[in-house]
Design an enzyme around this catalytic site. Structure first.
Site, PDB file in Angstrom:
ATOM      1  N   GLY A   1       0.864  -1.344  -0.025  1.00  0.00           N
ATOM      2  CA  GLY A   1       0.043   0.041  -0.014  1.00  0.00           C
ATOM      3  C   GLY A   1       0.897   1.309   0.182  1.00  0.00           C
ATOM      4  O   GLY A   1       2.082   1.220  -0.195  1.00  0.00           O
TER       5      GLY A   1
ATOM      6  N   LEU B   1      -3.755  -7.464  -1.464  1.00  0.00           N
ATOM      7  CA  LEU B   1      -4.134  -6.842  -2.603  1.00  0.00           C
ATOM      8  C   LEU B   1      -5.478  -6.182  -2.693  1.00  0.00           C
ATOM      9  O   LEU B   1      -5.884  -5.820  -3.779  1.00  0.00           O
ATOM     10  CB  LEU B   1      -3.675  -7.549  -3.897  1.00  0.00           C
TER      11      LEU B   1
ATOM     12  N   SER C   1      -3.389   6.464  14.324  1.00  0.00           N
ATOM     13  CA  SER C   1      -3.500   7.588  13.565  1.00  0.00           C
ATOM     14  C   SER C   1      -3.603   8.756  14.797  1.00  0.00           C
ATOM     15  O   SER C   1      -4.176   8.150  15.811  1.00  0.00           O
ATOM     16  CB  SER C   1      -4.755   7.349  12.955  1.00  0.00           C
TER      17      SER C   1
ATOM     18  N   TYR D   1     -13.798   3.665  11.525  1.00  0.00           N
ATOM     19  CA  TYR D   1     -12.410   3.751  11.297  1.00  0.00           C
ATOM     20  C   TYR D   1     -11.550   4.163  12.572  1.00  0.00           C
ATOM     21  O   TYR D   1     -10.758   3.461  13.215  1.00  0.00           O
ATOM     22  CB  TYR D   1     -12.058   4.449  10.232  1.00  0.00           C
TER      23      TYR D   1
ATOM     24  N   LYS E   1      -8.633   2.060  15.362  1.00  0.00           N
ATOM     25  CA  LYS E   1      -7.386   2.208  15.848  1.00  0.00           C
ATOM     26  C   LYS E   1      -7.246   2.383  17.195  1.00  0.00           C
ATOM     27  O   LYS E   1      -6.288   1.988  17.878  1.00  0.00           O
ATOM     28  CB  LYS E   1      -7.054   3.506  15.240  1.00  0.00           C
TER      29      LYS E   1
ATOM     30  N   GLY F   1     -17.738  15.487  10.991  1.00  0.00           N
ATOM     31  CA  GLY F   1     -16.875  14.896  12.006  1.00  0.00           C
ATOM     32  C   GLY F   1     -15.256  15.555  11.913  1.00  0.00           C
ATOM     33  O   GLY F   1     -14.627  14.903  12.791  1.00  0.00           O
ATOM     34  N   ASP F   2     -15.407  16.593  11.150  1.00  0.00           N
ATOM     35  CA  ASP F   2     -14.072  17.369  11.229  1.00  0.00           C
ATOM     36  C   ASP F   2     -13.884  18.373  12.300  1.00  0.00           C
ATOM     37  O   ASP F   2     -14.578  18.723  12.700  1.00  0.00           O
ATOM     38  CB  ASP F   2     -13.989  18.066   9.810  1.00  0.00           C
TER      39      ASP F   2
END
Ligand code: NAD
Ligand code: UDP
Length: 338
Positions: free
Chosen positions: A10, A33, A124, A149, A153, A294-295
């Protein structure tokens, strides 16, 4: 002894493999992949003086992973494999928890069975959540993430911390990335997103090659100098070099280590647009659009801990990030060949 790099085909993994191989490390890549093209492996090979092994393997496949441990002498793991699209994770939470969290559990179990207890994990800055104030330091409370997501994490960080508590023979490094952009200087490797890019830089480069008409700037009414969101963009090669330091740390010491990988500098969306225009000579039309759900307004790192403990700091500035992103995109308008 070799480093197993999951997700090594990646974007960040491939750049990291180039730096690992060019520093003389032995590398084994495992990737299913799902989100990359196999040709990225040829591009790695063309840039390094040393070959590596590749296994097409899903990290949820314990037998497949065991075969790798049977065939190779794996001493440590750099674990990039995962799904990473925030919006998609809201639509498909079960797939995200299965791939990212379950995949990591399977990987850790196989590692334990093979007495391989050194791992560097791709976390992250999203784990800092909505409420911490930048510059973000590693000792701040994490959690409060707003999407599946980010929760994967956070959950994987919790799992790795509990694992270390249960068995101090492990050596675990959590790397919290800020916003990776840029590409290898050769122009042969870079970010190749599927479909419409979510992230700022690939969107800008696709506007620049004429694939998209204009950039939507998600909000200009934040409490920032120009009203647009401020982030800590880091060149992917600097990030890759951070992994070299981190893997050397887990090879040398037992412990649980947490580092931010960022530059410590925040740029707004419009700063990035202007820097890109300067680097490429191409005008980027944009329209101000409503805020994206969400920002947050501002997110940038304190990079002192990585400097102090790993001797690592980001060396490449925003101009170089933009130049290298543009070189990759303009030389490979369709991304990697099929
Ligand atoms: P990427 O999608 O380019 O690379 C991830 C690789 O993992 C892909 O090649 C994909 O095929 C592979 N993969 C996914 N699921 C797998 C599975 N179950 N088994 C085996 N291989 C699998 O993403 P990237 O940008 O290189 O990100 C690498 C890691 O860094 C991810 O864990 C991501 O969440 C994390 N991260 C990325 C960013 C970013 O902005 N790019 C920021 C913070 C953290
Ligand atoms: N952004 C934007 N338009 C886009 C993509 C992103 O204005 O098409 C903004 C976004 O709102 C944020 C910054 O660019 O302020 C970085 O977003 P990105 O998705 O790249 O990374 P994030 O920090 O959200 O993970």
């Amino acid at each position: 002894m070799a480093i197993l790099v999951t997700g090594g085909a990646g974007y960040i993994g491939s750049h990291t493999c180039v730096e690992l191989l060019n520093s003389g490390k032995d590398v084994v890549i495992a990737d299913n992949l799902y989100n990359c093209k196999k040709s990225s492996l040829d591009r790695i090979r063309a840039l390094v003086s040393k070959d590596f092994k590749f296994y097409e393997c899903d990290i949820r496949d314990a037998e497949g992973l065991q075969k790798i441990f049977d065939n190779e002498k794996i001493d440590s793991v750099i674990h990039f494999a995962g799904l990473k699209a925030v919006g998609e994770s809201v639509e498909k939470p079960l797939e995200y928890f299965d791939n990212n969290v379950n995949g990591t559990l399977v990987l850790l179990d196989v590692m334990r069975k093979n007495n391989c207890k050194k791992i560097v994990f791709s976390s992250s800055a999203t784990v800092y959540g909505m409420n911490n104030i930048s510059p973000l330091t590693e000792d701040m409370e994490v959690g409060g993430v707003t999407n599946p997501y980010g929760r994967t994490k956070f959950m994987i960080e919790c799992i790795l911390k509990d694992l270390y508590t249960s068995d101090n023979d492990w050596s675990i490094c959590l790397l919290r990335y800020f916003n990776p952009i840029g590409a290898h200087k050769s122009g042969t490797m870079g970010e190749d997103p599927n479909g419409i890019p979510n992230n700022l830089m690939p969107y800008i480069t696709q506007v620049a090659i004429g694939k998209r008409e204009f950039l939507n700037v998600w909000g200009d009414d934040y409490d920032t100098p120009d009203g647009t969101g401020v982030r800590d963009y880091i060149h992917v090669v600097d990030l890759a070099l951070g992994h070299l330091k981190a893997v050397e740390k887990v090879e040398a010491d037992n412990g649980l280590f947490i580092y931010n990988l960022g530059t410590g500098i925040g740029y707004s969306v419009l700063d990035v647009v202007r820097a890109f225009e300067k680097a490429s000579g191409v005008k980027i039309p944009y329209k101000i659009a409503p805020r994206r759900a969400g920002d947050i307004a501002t997110c940038f790192s304190s990079s002192e801990k990585a400097l102090k403990e790993l001797g690592w700091k980001a060396e490449r500035g925003i101009e170089e990030m933009c130049e290298d992103s543009w070189r990759w995109q303009s030389q490979n308008p369709q991304g990697y060949p099929d």
